[in-house]
Motif scaffolding. Structure first.
Motif, PDB file in Angstrom:
ATOM      1  N   ARG A 137      -8.579   0.512  -3.881  1.00 35.29           N
ATOM      2  CA  ARG A 137      -8.196   0.812  -2.498  1.00 35.29           C
ATOM      3  C   ARG A 137      -9.259   1.653  -1.819  1.00 35.29           C
ATOM      4  NH1 ARG A 137      -5.327   5.204  -0.253  1.00 35.29           N
ATOM      5  NH2 ARG A 137      -4.230   4.683   1.693  1.00 35.29           N
ATOM      6  N   LYS A 138      -9.832   2.632  -2.540  1.00 33.16           N
ATOM      7  CA  LYS A 138     -10.878   3.470  -1.973  1.00 33.16           C
ATOM      8  C   LYS A 138     -12.104   2.631  -1.610  1.00 33.16           C
ATOM      9  CE  LYS A 138      -9.800   7.829  -1.619  1.00 33.16           C
ATOM     10  NZ  LYS A 138      -9.961   8.544  -0.334  1.00 33.16           N
ATOM     11  N   VAL A 139     -12.474   1.701  -2.491  1.00 38.78           N
ATOM     12  CA  VAL A 139     -13.628   0.840  -2.224  1.00 38.78           C
ATOM     13  C   VAL A 139     -13.370  -0.031  -0.997  1.00 38.78           C
ATOM     14  CG1 VAL A 139     -15.059  -1.021  -3.154  1.00 38.78           C
ATOM     15  CG2 VAL A 139     -14.329   0.850  -4.647  1.00 38.78           C
ATOM     16  N   LEU A 140     -12.160  -0.571  -0.901  1.00 40.56           N
ATOM     17  CA  LEU A 140     -11.819  -1.426   0.241  1.00 40.56           C
ATOM     18  C   LEU A 140     -11.817  -0.645   1.554  1.00 40.56           C
ATOM     19  CD1 LEU A 140      -8.953  -3.589  -1.314  1.00 40.56           C
ATOM     20  CD2 LEU A 140     -11.301  -4.300  -0.808  1.00 40.56           C
ATOM     21  N   MET A 141     -11.493   0.634   1.486  1.00 43.98           N
ATOM     22  CA  MET A 141     -11.513   1.459   2.697  1.00 43.98           C
ATOM     23  C   MET A 141     -12.931   1.638   3.211  1.00 43.98           C
ATOM     24  SD  MET A 141      -8.610   4.365   1.861  1.00 43.98           S
ATOM     25  CE  MET A 141      -8.693   5.133   3.479  1.00 43.98           C
ATOM     26  N   TRP A 142     -13.923   1.570   2.305  1.00 41.19           N
ATOM     27  CA  TRP A 142     -15.316   1.630   2.743  1.00 41.19           C
ATOM     28  C   TRP A 142     -15.774   0.290   3.316  1.00 41.19           C
ATOM     29  CZ3 TRP A 142     -16.884   3.924  -2.648  1.00 41.19           C
ATOM     30  CH2 TRP A 142     -16.442   5.247  -2.725  1.00 41.19           C
ATOM     31  N   MET A 143     -15.210  -0.804   2.834  1.00 37.72           N
ATOM     32  CA  MET A 143     -15.665  -2.136   3.218  1.00 37.72           C
ATOM     33  C   MET A 143     -14.981  -2.659   4.480  1.00 37.72           C
ATOM     34  SD  MET A 143     -15.705  -3.865  -0.588  1.00 37.72           S
ATOM     35  CE  MET A 143     -16.133  -5.472   0.086  1.00 37.72           C
ATOM     36  N   PHE A 151      -1.388  -7.894   2.140  1.00 36.53           N
ATOM     37  CA  PHE A 151      -0.610  -7.992   0.908  1.00 36.53           C
ATOM     38  C   PHE A 151      -1.111  -7.039  -0.182  1.00 36.53           C
ATOM     39  CE2 PHE A 151      -0.247 -12.166   2.974  1.00 36.53           C
ATOM     40  CZ  PHE A 151       1.131 -12.232   3.108  1.00 36.53           C
ATOM     41  N   PHE A 152      -2.205  -6.333   0.095  1.00 32.58           N
ATOM     42  CA  PHE A 152      -2.729  -5.407  -0.911  1.00 32.58           C
ATOM     43  C   PHE A 152      -2.306  -3.972  -0.654  1.00 32.58           C
ATOM     44  CE2 PHE A 152      -5.957  -2.468  -2.529  1.00 32.58           C
ATOM     45  CZ  PHE A 152      -5.987  -2.837  -3.868  1.00 32.58           C
ATOM     46  N   VAL A 153      -1.864  -3.677   0.562  1.00 37.89           N
ATOM     47  CA  VAL A 153      -1.672  -2.292   0.961  1.00 37.89           C
ATOM     48  C   VAL A 153      -0.686  -1.552   0.062  1.00 37.89           C
ATOM     49  CG1 VAL A 153       0.104  -2.928   2.638  1.00 37.89           C
ATOM     50  CG2 VAL A 153      -1.146  -0.795   2.921  1.00 37.89           C
ATOM     51  N   PHE A 154       0.357  -2.258  -0.440  1.00 37.33           N
ATOM     52  CA  PHE A 154       1.351  -1.585  -1.262  1.00 37.33           C
ATOM     53  C   PHE A 154       1.065  -1.708  -2.758  1.00 37.33           C
ATOM     54  CE2 PHE A 154       4.087  -1.747   2.546  1.00 37.33           C
ATOM     55  CZ  PHE A 154       4.535  -0.444   2.529  1.00 37.33           C
ATOM     56  N   VAL A 155       0.033  -2.466  -3.137  1.00 38.94           N
ATOM     57  CA  VAL A 155      -0.247  -2.675  -4.566  1.00 38.94           C
ATOM     58  C   VAL A 155      -0.556  -1.362  -5.291  1.00 38.94           C
ATOM     59  CG1 VAL A 155      -1.841  -3.762  -6.210  1.00 38.94           C
ATOM     60  CG2 VAL A 155      -0.932  -5.076  -4.284  1.00 38.94           C
ATOM     61  N   PRO A 156      -1.417  -0.482  -4.750  1.00 37.24           N
ATOM     62  CA  PRO A 156      -1.663   0.786  -5.459  1.00 37.24           C
ATOM     63  C   PRO A 156      -0.405   1.617  -5.638  1.00 37.24           C
ATOM     64  CG  PRO A 156      -3.333   0.426  -3.780  1.00 37.24           C
ATOM     65  CD  PRO A 156      -2.269  -0.601  -3.551  1.00 37.24           C
ATOM     66  N   HIS A 157       0.485   1.612  -4.631  1.00 37.90           N
ATOM     67  CA  HIS A 157       1.725   2.388  -4.738  1.00 37.90           C
ATOM     68  C   HIS A 157       2.659   1.785  -5.785  1.00 37.90           C
ATOM     69  CE1 HIS A 157       0.405   4.512  -1.194  1.00 37.90           C
ATOM     70  NE2 HIS A 157       0.350   3.391  -0.507  1.00 37.90           N
ATOM     71  N   VAL A 158       2.768   0.458  -5.782  1.00 35.84           N
ATOM     72  CA  VAL A 158       3.626  -0.209  -6.763  1.00 35.84           C
ATOM     73  C   VAL A 158       3.087  -0.006  -8.173  1.00 35.84           C
ATOM     74  CG1 VAL A 158       4.513  -2.443  -7.537  1.00 35.84           C
ATOM     75  CG2 VAL A 158       4.441  -1.904  -5.097  1.00 35.84           C
TER      76      VAL A 158
END
Length: 297
Positions: free
Chosen positions: A210-216, A231-238
């Protein structure tokens, strides 16, 4: 033992993670049905600004305690001559308090980066404070320090200790057969700690992604409906919820000592056993004193 005590501390932290994430991951549509459209919208913004940081704080506590559990097994397996000094309940309790203090202090600035503003329609809007746009803050704290504390240091430390433990266990099994009950219990605790480490590494990887995607990407734009990361936004939380929920299952399956302590806890036998042990200890001491006096005469 100190490891069982540490597992209970970790179970407490995991329970707090599950409780806080339970409030955050309630679907937005359900919130609107339960509280009304605007109230559901407001609830969503409040959880995003404040509750998400509470989740991260408890998640970091769980991370630190996972390292403590693995360190306990590392010392017991690889440095048995130091176990008596390092694997104590007192040290575990100290590390428990330190884990909470460090996690709270480290994530405290995140509570001050955003705030809620209410408009004339009683609708909440998330606003950024000036520090969010500070390049030094973003690079040193939000990026480098957070990545090191939450991922790099824990993963490297846990991987190193786990590899050492597995090598030591392989050497010990080739030298001696572990048939005694104590050896079997120690082996179960070690296996449970390795399983916890493996699951932790997998689940933490999504947060780092998620951190990497926030840079991209412009993350908060891409995470909205029809965005590239919708569809990825909740994956780290889950993944964090799965990690915390699975840890307790791992303790119960692999750690017999932890399982027995849970049974005693629910059956209310702790107090009875403590009183019995004290009584037996007193009788033994008194009997020993009588024998000593008899032998003296």
């Amino acid at each position: 033992s100190s490891t069982i005590n540490c597992l209970f501390m970790l179970a407490i932290a995991d329970s707090l993670v599950l409780v806080t994430y339970g409030f955050q991951l309630i679907p937005l549509g359900l919130r609107k049905i339960l509280f009304g459209w605007f109230n559901g919208y407001n609830y969503n913004n409040v959880t995003m600004v404040y509750l998400s940081e509470v989740n991260r704080t408890f998640g970091q506590v769980s991370c630190f305690l996972t390292m403590v559990v693995t360190f306990q097994r590392y010392v017991s397996v690889c440095l048995p001559h130091r176990a008596k000094a390092l694997c104590t309940v007192r040290i575990v309790n100290i590390m428990f308090v330190v884990s909470y203090l460090v996690s709270i202090v480290f994530f405290l600035p995140n509570f001050l980066t955003y705030y809620i503003e209410r408009d004339e329609f009683n609708r909440y809007t998330v606003m950024s404070r000036p520090i969010v746009f500070n390049a030094t803050y973003q690079i040193l704290y939000s990026s480098i320090a957070t990545f090191l504390i939450t991922y790099v240091i824990p993963i490297l430390t846990l991987t190193f200790m786990s590899v050492k433990i597995l090598r030591a266990m392989r050497q010990q099994s080739s030298i001696m057969q572990e048939t005694q009950e104590r050896s079997r219990a120690r082996r179960e605790l070690t296996i449970s700690s390795i399983a916890i480490v493996g699951l932790f590494i997998i689940c933490q990887s999504f947060s780092s992604t998620r951190k990497v995607l926030m840079w991209m990407y412009p993350y908060f734009v891409a995470a909205k409906c029809n965005g590239e990361l919708q569809f990825f936004v909740f994956v780290p939380h889950v993944s964090m919820v799965i990690n915390s929920a699975s840890n307790f299952v791992i303790y119960v399956i692999f750690a017999t000592g932890f399982r027995n302590k849970v049974k005693r806890l629910f059956r209310g036998r702790n107090k009875v056993e403590a009183m019995t042990t004290t009584a037996l200890g007193g009788d033994t001491l008194q009997s020993s004193n009588n024998h000593t006096q008899t032998d003296k005469y």
